[in-house]
Design a protein around this motif. Structure first.
Motif, mmCIF file in Angstrom:
data_model
loop_
_atom_site.group_PDB
_atom_site.id
_atom_site.type_symbol
_atom_site.label_atom_id
_atom_site.label_comp_id
_atom_site.label_asym_id
_atom_site.label_seq_id
_atom_site.Cartn_x
_atom_site.Cartn_y
_atom_site.Cartn_z
ATOM 1 N N UNK A 170 4.402 -5.725 -1.452
ATOM 2 C CA UNK A 170 3.171 -6.405 -1.854
ATOM 3 C C UNK A 170 3.242 -6.800 -3.333
ATOM 4 N N UNK A 171 3.717 -5.887 -4.178
ATOM 5 C CA UNK A 171 3.777 -6.176 -5.609
ATOM 6 C C UNK A 171 4.859 -7.217 -5.908
ATOM 7 N N UNK A 220 4.731 10.460 -7.506
ATOM 8 C CA UNK A 220 3.881 9.786 -8.488
ATOM 9 C C UNK A 220 4.236 10.193 -9.914
ATOM 10 N N UNK A 221 4.479 11.475 -10.125
ATOM 11 C CA UNK A 221 4.762 11.964 -11.474
ATOM 12 C C UNK A 221 6.107 11.442 -11.978
ATOM 13 N N UNK A 262 3.629 1.994 -11.277
ATOM 14 C CA UNK A 262 4.570 2.400 -10.224
ATOM 15 C C UNK A 262 3.901 2.433 -8.852
ATOM 16 N N UNK A 263 4.706 2.239 -7.813
ATOM 17 C CA UNK A 263 4.226 2.336 -6.434
ATOM 18 C C UNK A 263 5.080 3.356 -5.695
ATOM 19 N N UNK A 264 4.541 3.863 -4.573
ATOM 20 C CA UNK A 264 5.205 4.968 -3.890
ATOM 21 C C UNK A 264 5.654 4.700 -2.478
ATOM 22 N N UNK A 265 5.629 3.447 -2.030
ATOM 23 C CA UNK A 265 6.044 3.155 -0.653
ATOM 24 C C UNK A 265 6.686 1.780 -0.586
ATOM 25 N N UNK A 297 13.440 -4.367 -10.115
ATOM 26 C CA UNK A 297 12.874 -3.237 -9.380
ATOM 27 C C UNK A 297 13.799 -2.038 -9.554
ATOM 28 N N UNK A 298 13.228 -0.894 -9.913
ATOM 29 C CA UNK A 298 13.946 0.378 -9.953
ATOM 30 C C UNK A 298 13.555 1.140 -8.695
#
Length: 220
Positions: free
Chosen positions: A44-45, A14-15, A35-38, A54-55
């Motif tokens: 979904x986004x 997350x950071x 940002x998303x983590x999975x 997308x990075x």
């Protein structure tokens, strides 16, 4: 009003995701989505918001980013600590436009983003591309890959570059008046300088009509 390119960062930390979002927001013409983590959240986004870029990290809690890459119908640049040749080759085979190995600084990511913006701009020049335009787009995406030396500039092109003042965006007409050439000639040289990464282009929207292109020196 400007239309920024929207960027989704996919990172399990997350950071780190927040840090990279800050890097993105600091580049003119780009805006980071939360940002998303999975992989699940990323899909979904992408399906819901339709980001321009997308990075993507390789190591995610529910899937490998390299496997997710095949499911993303969107431009992708890999941002990852996976530095092995097999991962890099697989990412390129599956359609990644670039690969940035962690850790990296804000300037390195900014250069990738500016190159991506130039690539998009060249591809948008005409509905059907000829080979020369395609080559310019690919060169814009990966500048400096053709040779180790900078392209020699003509006297007129050098004058156009010198007419741009640091920290100020100017129109092609303004540059043309300063150099003493036609607007069409100025625009042609400005486009070539933008393809090389020497200058940047922003859009300025007025109350009516088409947006105006504004040109400024690229950060060194």
């Amino acid at each position: 009003m400007t239309e920024d390119l929207q960027v989704l960062i996919v990172d399990d930390d997350f950071h780190v995701g927040r840090l990279h979002a800050g890097y993105v927001d600091a580049v003119p013409g780009f805006r980071a989505l939360p940002p998303v983590g999975s992989a699940e959240q990323a899909l979904r986004v992408v399906h819901g918001s339709g980001p321009d870029l997308v990075l993507l990290d390789v190591y995610l809690p529910d899937a490998l980013g390299l496997d997710l890459l095949r499911s993303l119908d969107v431009d992708v640049i890999m941002l990852t600590a996976a530095a092995d040749a097999a991962s890099i080759r697989k990412a390129m085979r599956r359609g990644a436009l670039g690969y940035l190995i962690k850790p990296f600084g804000a300037g390195q990511l900014a250069r990738k983003l500016r190159a991506y913006a130039r690539y998009r701009r060249v591809l948008a020049e005409k509905p059907v591309l000829d080979q020369d335009t395609l080559e310019r787009a690919l060169h814009a995406l990966h500048p400096g890959t053709d040779s180790g030396t900078a392209r020699a500039r003509s006297a007129t092109e050098a004058s156009v570059l010198e007419a741009l003042e640091p920290g100020t965006a100017q129109s092609a007409s303004e540059v043309a008046r300063r150099v003493g050439i036609s607007r069409a000639t100025a625009q042609r040289y400005l486009s070539a300088l933008a393809d090389d990464g020497a200058i940047e282009i922003q859009l300025r929207y007025g109350s009516t009509g088409r947006p105006e292109h504004r040109y400024s020196l690229a950060p060194s």
